[in-house]
Design a protein around this motif. Structure first.
Motif, PDB file in Angstrom:
ATOM      1  N   CYS A 403      29.665  58.537  -4.139  1.00  0.00           N
ATOM      2  CA  CYS A 403      30.604  57.591  -4.745  1.00  0.00           C
ATOM      3  C   CYS A 403      30.184  56.130  -4.565  1.00  0.00           C
ATOM      4  O   CYS A 403      30.690  55.246  -5.277  1.00  0.00           O
ATOM      5  N   THR A 404      29.289  55.857  -3.645  1.00  0.00           N
ATOM      6  CA  THR A 404      28.800  54.483  -3.458  1.00  0.00           C
ATOM      7  C   THR A 404      27.422  54.287  -4.088  1.00  0.00           C
ATOM      8  O   THR A 404      26.755  53.280  -3.844  1.00  0.00           O
ATOM      9  N   GLY A 405      27.002  55.268  -4.894  1.00  0.00           N
ATOM     10  CA  GLY A 405      25.743  55.144  -5.613  1.00  0.00           C
ATOM     11  C   GLY A 405      24.505  55.348  -4.759  1.00  0.00           C
ATOM     12  O   GLY A 405      23.406  54.936  -5.157  1.00  0.00           O
ATOM     13  N   ARG A 406      24.661  55.975  -3.617  1.00  0.00           N
ATOM     14  CA  ARG A 406      23.515  56.178  -2.725  1.00  0.00           C
ATOM     15  C   ARG A 406      23.165  57.657  -2.611  1.00  0.00           C
ATOM     16  O   ARG A 406      22.650  58.111  -1.608  1.00  0.00           O
ATOM     17  N   TRP A 407      23.454  58.379  -3.660  1.00  0.00           N
ATOM     18  CA  TRP A 407      23.221  59.821  -3.644  1.00  0.00           C
ATOM     19  C   TRP A 407      21.750  60.176  -3.516  1.00  0.00           C
ATOM     20  O   TRP A 407      21.394  61.261  -3.042  1.00  0.00           O
ATOM     21  N   SER A 408      20.863  59.265  -3.911  1.00  0.00           N
ATOM     22  CA  SER A 408      19.426  59.575  -3.902  1.00  0.00           C
ATOM     23  C   SER A 408      18.870  59.775  -2.491  1.00  0.00           C
ATOM     24  O   SER A 408      17.818  60.394  -2.313  1.00  0.00           O
ATOM     25  N   ILE A 409      19.562  59.242  -1.472  1.00  0.00           N
ATOM     26  CA  ILE A 409      19.049  59.388  -0.110  1.00  0.00           C
ATOM     27  C   ILE A 409      19.527  60.687   0.543  1.00  0.00           C
ATOM     28  O   ILE A 409      19.126  60.994   1.670  1.00  0.00           O
ATOM     29  N   LEU A 410      20.373  61.433  -0.174  1.00  0.00           N
ATOM     30  CA  LEU A 410      20.884  62.686   0.385  1.00  0.00           C
ATOM     31  C   LEU A 410      19.781  63.740   0.432  1.00  0.00           C
ATOM     32  O   LEU A 410      19.142  64.032  -0.580  1.00  0.00           O
ATOM     33  N   HIS A 411      19.566  64.295   1.585  1.00  0.00           N
ATOM     34  CA  HIS A 411      18.582  65.365   1.746  1.00  0.00           C
ATOM     35  C   HIS A 411      19.199  66.679   1.252  1.00  0.00           C
ATOM     36  O   HIS A 411      20.402  66.907   1.413  1.00  0.00           O
ATOM     37  N   PRO A 412      18.406  67.552   0.617  1.00  0.00           N
ATOM     38  CA  PRO A 412      18.944  68.835   0.137  1.00  0.00           C
ATOM     39  C   PRO A 412      19.655  69.638   1.220  1.00  0.00           C
ATOM     40  O   PRO A 412      20.652  70.311   0.948  1.00  0.00           O
ATOM     41  N   ALA A 413      19.175  69.567   2.458  1.00  0.00           N
ATOM     42  CA  ALA A 413      19.801  70.323   3.547  1.00  0.00           C
ATOM     43  C   ALA A 413      21.242  69.874   3.768  1.00  0.00           C
ATOM     44  O   ALA A 413      22.144  70.699   3.967  1.00  0.00           O
ATOM     45  N   THR A 414      21.474  68.572   3.696  1.00  0.00           N
ATOM     46  CA  THR A 414      22.822  68.039   3.879  1.00  0.00           C
ATOM     47  C   THR A 414      23.737  68.505   2.751  1.00  0.00           C
ATOM     48  O   THR A 414      24.888  68.893   2.981  1.00  0.00           O
ATOM     49  N   GLN A 415      23.223  68.481   1.512  1.00  0.00           N
ATOM     50  CA  GLN A 415      24.017  68.907   0.364  1.00  0.00           C
ATOM     51  C   GLN A 415      24.345  70.395   0.442  1.00  0.00           C
ATOM     52  O   GLN A 415      25.468  70.814   0.131  1.00  0.00           O
ATOM     53  N   ILE A 416      23.385  71.192   0.886  1.00  0.00           N
ATOM     54  CA  ILE A 416      23.598  72.639   0.984  1.00  0.00           C
ATOM     55  C   ILE A 416      24.673  72.960   2.024  1.00  0.00           C
ATOM     56  O   ILE A 416      25.588  73.756   1.767  1.00  0.00           O
ATOM     57  N   VAL A 417      24.566  72.315   3.194  1.00  0.00           N
ATOM     58  CA  VAL A 417      25.541  72.566   4.251  1.00  0.00           C
ATOM     59  C   VAL A 417      26.940  72.135   3.799  1.00  0.00           C
ATOM     60  O   VAL A 417      27.925  72.860   3.996  1.00  0.00           O
ATOM     61  N   ALA A 418      27.044  70.969   3.169  1.00  0.00           N
ATOM     62  CA  ALA A 418      28.341  70.493   2.679  1.00  0.00           C
ATOM     63  C   ALA A 418      28.907  71.456   1.641  1.00  0.00           C
ATOM     64  O   ALA A 418      30.106  71.783   1.659  1.00  0.00           O
ATOM     65  N   GLY A 419      28.036  71.941   0.741  1.00  0.00           N
ATOM     66  CA  GLY A 419      28.474  72.898  -0.277  1.00  0.00           C
ATOM     67  C   GLY A 419      28.986  74.185   0.327  1.00  0.00           C
ATOM     68  O   GLY A 419      30.001  74.749  -0.123  1.00  0.00           O
ATOM     69  N   LEU A 420      28.321  74.663   1.370  1.00  0.00           N
ATOM     70  CA  LEU A 420      28.758  75.895   2.037  1.00  0.00           C
ATOM     71  C   LEU A 420      30.134  75.723   2.665  1.00  0.00           C
ATOM     72  O   LEU A 420      30.970  76.639   2.614  1.00  0.00           O
ATOM     73  N   PHE A 421      30.393  74.558   3.220  1.00  0.00           N
ATOM     74  CA  PHE A 421      31.707  74.317   3.828  1.00  0.00           C
ATOM     75  C   PHE A 421      32.801  74.213   2.768  1.00  0.00           C
ATOM     76  O   PHE A 421      33.928  74.661   2.977  1.00  0.00           O
ATOM     77  N   VAL A 422      32.480  73.629   1.610  1.00  0.00           N
ATOM     78  CA  VAL A 422      33.457  73.562   0.521  1.00  0.00           C
ATOM     79  C   VAL A 422      33.813  74.968   0.061  1.00  0.00           C
ATOM     80  O   VAL A 422      34.990  75.302  -0.145  1.00  0.00           O
ATOM     81  N   VAL A 423      32.800  75.815  -0.080  1.00  0.00           N
ATOM     82  CA  VAL A 423      33.031  77.210  -0.476  1.00  0.00           C
ATOM     83  C   VAL A 423      33.892  77.898   0.562  1.00  0.00           C
ATOM     84  O   VAL A 423      34.806  78.668   0.228  1.00  0.00           O
ATOM     85  N   ARG A 424      33.609  77.638   1.836  1.00  0.00           N
ATOM     86  CA  ARG A 424      34.387  78.259   2.911  1.00  0.00           C
ATOM     87  C   ARG A 424      35.873  77.908   2.798  1.00  0.00           C
ATOM     88  O   ARG A 424      36.751  78.763   2.879  1.00  0.00           O
ATOM     89  N   PHE A 425      36.186  76.611   2.606  1.00  0.00           N
ATOM     90  CA  PHE A 425      37.586  76.182   2.519  1.00  0.00           C
ATOM     91  C   PHE A 425      38.248  76.700   1.241  1.00  0.00           C
ATOM     92  O   PHE A 425      39.442  76.985   1.233  1.00  0.00           O
TER      93      PHE A 425
END
Length: 430
Positions: A403-425
């Protein structure tokens, strides 16, 4: 024999120095043989069997570290994950301790696979430094509320959720005395400060009648009540998937951080020079699997090993000495059974205080780093779950960066872990 096995001269050390280092490390980490049974027995597991499993897991892990990695690092069931095992997975989520052991076993096997394939390094590199620091601090806060509750210093209050217990009762006063004893001795650089504090409160509890003296020495009790009692099939229950994820993440961060930190202090890792880090991580992951089979929560490298390094330990002979001392500790099971909660609670609280130093590593000037880190640490004690803290932190981190336009610095590992937690909830029961 020791020279050929551990290359003592090459590391500039002697047998005497290594043995002194081993004793030093053992004294600083041996509190776990009292604390771990106290925590895990709250799940209904046999306390004596946990005591044996703790000693054997620590001994086996240290032996593997000595022979495979030749590093002066002691191993034992880790603080934080044992509390998560008992108070979140079993007490809060309602799973059996057998299923929880199954989850530990599966996480250990995953850790082995991640280490062998090199994915572990990719995962470590991909997790933001601020979240890594917040996880350690959050586990510290989690241990703190458990300790304060166990000592009846913090109690339930319907109006304010929590409140202050009676500080005129013997139990809380013993716990307060134990904390001050540990803190003062550690500040004075006294070796084994935590162990001395536990034993001091234990003796006082016998004198005041808070607990009973059961003896000191006996033959080791049976480990059969917990040995091979893990439920691997039950651990594959949908609600435990996120628990396994938490075990893996914390094991990876905790083990890697401890091993690198202690090894650098011993000058076993230097830029441009080959190291045995991969072997050490393999030893760590193998110890997790072995510990779950015996009947204890995740086994990991102990940061207290730095005390042995400070005493001159440089090789696996230090770890081997630690292992022998844990095996010798098997014969003091009556003493372990005599240690009350009021003696282990101050040890937990002091370890929690030490873990809070990680908050200084967070970049508080960058809100996209600070806010997720703060939520990670705060959610662990307030939801009584390390898993929820990780979930809040990872999801918030990704959302704020996008949301602050800094998505390019996100590592795939961080995105995957966050996605797994969203699925969990979204799809799995809490």
């Amino acid at each position: 024999m020791f020279e050929g096995l551990f290359k003592l001269r090459e590391h500039g050390t002697t047998v005497r120095t290594e043995l002194i280092a081993g004793v030093t490390t053992f004294l600083t980490m041996s509190y776990i043989i009292f604390v771990n049974p106290d925590i895990l027995s709250s799940t209904g597991m046999d306390r004596d069997a946990i005591f044996v499993a703790t000693c054997l897991a620590a001994a086996l892990g240290s032996i593997v570290m000595a022979l495979v990695a030749n590093w002066p690092i002691g191993m034992a069931p880790g603080m934080g994950l044992n509390a998560f095992f008992a108070f979140t997975v079993v007490a809060a989520l309602g799973f059996t301790w057998q299923q929880a052991l199954g989850a530990v076993f599966i996480s250990g096997m995953i850790f082995v696979l991640l280490t062998v394939t090199g994915v572990r390094r990719w995962l470590i590199d991909g997790i933001p430094h601020s979240l890594r620091s917040a996880i350690a601090a959050g586990i510290g806060l989690f241990l703190a509320i458990i300790a304060l509750k166990s000592a009846n210093i913090v109690v339930d209050n319907p109006a304010t959720l929590v409140g202050l217990g009676s500080l005129r009762e013997t139990g809380p006063l013993l716990a307060i005395f134990g904390f001050f004893t540990i803190a003062v001795l550690d500040a004075l650089k006294v070796k084994g400060a935590i162990l001395i504090g536990i034993l001091a409160v234990t003796v006082l509890s016998w004198i005041t009648g808070v607990s009973q003296f059961h003896g000191i020495v006996s033959m080791p009790p049976s480990m059969l009540p917990t040995f091979l009692q893990l439920d691997i099939v039950g651990a594959l229950h949908g609600g435990l998937i996120h628990v396994i994820l938490v075990f893996v993440l914390v094991e990876v961060f905790d083990a890697t951080g401890t091993l690198i930190g202690v090894a650098k202090r011993a000058k076993l890792i230097e830029d441009g020079q080959p190291s045995r880090l991969s072997r050490a991580l393999l030893a760590d992951s193998a110890a997790i699997v072995a510990g779950s089979l015996m009947g204890t929560s995740s086994t990991t490298a102990y940061v207290e090993s730095a005390s042995g390094v400070q005493a001159g330990g440089r090789t696996g002979l230090t770890a081997l000495a630690i292992a022998v001392l844990f095996l010798a500790a098997l014969f003091i099971s009556p003493l372990a059974a005599s240690v009350p909660t009021y003696a282990t609670a101050p040890a937990l609280l002091y370890v929690a205080c030490l873990m809070m130093r990680e908050l200084t590593e967070i970049d508080w000037d960058d809100l996209t780093e600070a806010a997720p880190a703060a939520l990670t640490a705060l959610a662990m004690p307030f939801t009584y779950s390390i898993a929820n803290g990780l979930a809040f932190g990872f999801v918030t981190y990704v959302v704020l960066k996008i949301c602050t336009g800094r998505w390019s610095i996100l590592h795939p590992a961080t995105q995957i872990v966050a996605g797994l937690f969203v699925v969990r909830f979204a799809f799995f029961a809490q």
